[in-house]
Design a protein around this motif. Structure first.
Motif, short mmCIF file in Angstrom:
data_model
loop_
_atom_site.label_atom_id
_atom_site.label_comp_id
_atom_site.label_asym_id
_atom_site.label_seq_id
_atom_site.Cartn_x
_atom_site.Cartn_y
_atom_site.Cartn_z
N TYR A 284 52.48 36.87 23.11
CA TYR A 284 52.40 37.09 21.66
C TYR A 284 53.20 36.01 20.92
O TYR A 284 52.74 35.44 19.94
N GLN A 285 54.41 35.74 21.41
CA GLN A 285 55.26 34.72 20.78
C GLN A 285 54.62 33.34 20.92
O GLN A 285 54.61 32.56 19.97
N THR A 286 54.08 33.06 22.10
CA THR A 286 53.44 31.77 22.35
C THR A 286 52.26 31.57 21.40
O THR A 286 52.13 30.53 20.75
N CYS A 287 51.41 32.60 21.30
CA CYS A 287 50.23 32.52 20.42
C CYS A 287 50.66 32.32 18.97
O CYS A 287 50.11 31.48 18.26
N ALA A 288 51.66 33.07 18.53
CA ALA A 288 52.13 32.97 17.14
C ALA A 288 52.63 31.57 16.83
O ALA A 288 52.33 31.01 15.76
N ILE A 289 53.37 30.97 17.76
CA ILE A 289 53.91 29.61 17.55
C ILE A 289 52.77 28.60 17.48
O ILE A 289 52.74 27.72 16.61
N ILE A 290 51.80 28.72 18.38
CA ILE A 290 50.65 27.81 18.39
C ILE A 290 49.89 27.93 17.07
O ILE A 290 49.53 26.93 16.45
N LYS A 291 49.66 29.17 16.63
CA LYS A 291 48.87 29.40 15.41
C LYS A 291 49.59 28.93 14.14
O LYS A 291 48.96 28.65 13.14
N PRO B 32 41.01 28.60 19.33
CA PRO B 32 40.93 30.00 19.73
C PRO B 32 41.89 30.31 20.89
O PRO B 32 41.98 29.53 21.83
N VAL B 33 42.59 31.43 20.78
CA VAL B 33 43.49 31.90 21.83
C VAL B 33 42.95 33.23 22.33
O VAL B 33 42.71 34.15 21.54
N GLY C 113 47.14 36.32 15.88
CA GLY C 113 46.10 35.31 15.70
C GLY C 113 45.15 35.10 16.87
O GLY C 113 44.34 34.19 16.83
N SER C 114 45.23 35.93 17.91
CA SER C 114 44.31 35.71 19.03
C SER C 114 42.90 36.16 18.64
O SER C 114 42.72 37.08 17.86
N GLU C 115 41.91 35.48 19.21
CA GLU C 115 40.51 35.76 18.88
C GLU C 115 39.90 36.82 19.78
O GLU C 115 38.92 37.45 19.43
N HIS C 116 40.44 36.95 21.00
CA HIS C 116 39.79 37.83 21.97
C HIS C 116 40.82 38.27 23.00
O HIS C 116 41.95 37.79 23.01
N TYR C 117 40.39 39.15 23.89
CA TYR C 117 41.28 39.78 24.86
C TYR C 117 40.51 39.99 26.15
O TYR C 117 39.40 40.53 26.11
N LEU C 118 41.04 39.52 27.27
CA LEU C 118 40.41 39.76 28.57
C LEU C 118 41.38 40.54 29.44
O LEU C 118 42.57 40.23 29.48
N THR C 119 40.84 41.54 30.14
CA THR C 119 41.68 42.32 31.05
C THR C 119 41.64 41.69 32.44
O THR C 119 40.57 41.32 32.92
N LYS C 120 42.83 41.56 33.05
CA LYS C 120 42.91 41.02 34.41
C LYS C 120 42.77 42.18 35.39
O LYS C 120 43.23 43.27 35.10
N PRO C 121 42.18 41.99 36.57
CA PRO C 121 41.58 40.73 36.99
C PRO C 121 40.23 40.54 36.32
O PRO C 121 39.47 41.48 36.19
N PHE C 122 39.97 39.31 35.87
CA PHE C 122 38.70 39.00 35.22
C PHE C 122 37.77 38.39 36.26
O PHE C 122 38.20 37.87 37.28
#
Length: 135
Positions: free
Chosen positions: A67-74, A83-84, A103-112
Motif C-alpha cells: 500500500y505504501q509502495t503504491c501510494a508513493i509511486i502514484k 497501472p498498479v 491508487g491501484s487499478e486491480h487486485y490478484l489473489t495469490k497463487p495466480f
C-alpha cells in the motif's frame, strides 16, 4: 492488435522469490520485458530505472508494504498513470478497498495462474498501447 507485447515493461514486486520467479516465467512466455524487485524500497529504485508500463505489487512485504509502495509511486507525477495491480494471498474486501484508496487499478489473489497474470497485463497494459499508438 499486437499480441507480442515485447515493448511492454512489467515490474513485479514481491518478497517471495517463488512468486517473483513464477511471475517472471509467465510474463516472459507472454513476450513481455520483466523487471523484479524484492520489496518496496527496491521497487522505488527500479521504477526510475526501468520505467515500467505496469506494476504488480505484493501487499505484505517487510519495511515498506504494498500500500505504501503504491501510494508513493502514484504521488510521483512521472508514474501516476502507471497501472498498479496489488497481489495478496488474502481475497478480502478490505484489502481490495484499501488498494483502490492508494491508487491501484486491480487486485490478484495469490497463487495466480499464468492466464490470470497475462489477462491482467492485456487488460491494463492496453493503456500503454493506446498511448504509444499516438506517438
Amino acid at each position: 492488435m499486437d499480441a507480442t507485447g515485447s515493448d511492454l515493461r512489467v515490474l513485479v514486486v514481491d518478497d517471495s522469490n517463488t512468486i517473483r520467479r513464477s511471475a517472471e516465467i509467465f510474463l516472459k512466455q507472454g513476450g513481455y520485458q520483466v523487471f523484479l524487485a524484492e520489496d518496496g524500497f527496491d521497487a522505488l529504485a527500479k521504477v526510475n530505472d526501468c520505467k515500467p508500463h505496469l506494476i504488480f505489487c505484493d501487499i505484505l512485504m517487510p519495511r515498506l508494504d504494498g500500500y505504501q509502495t503504491c501510494a508513493i509511486i502514484k504521488r510521483n507525477a512521472s508514474f501516476a498513470a502507471v497501472p498498479v495491480i496489488m497481489l495478496s494471498s488474502k481475497d478480502g474486501v478490505f484489502d481490495k478497498a484499501r488498494g483502490r484508496m492508494v491508487g491501484s487499478e486491480h487486485y490478484l489473489t495469490k497463487p495466480f495462474t499464468k492466464d490470470q497474470l497475462l489477462q491482467a497485463v492485456r487488460q491494463f497494459g492496453a493503456k500503454h498501447d493506446a498511448q504509444e499508438g499516438g506517438v
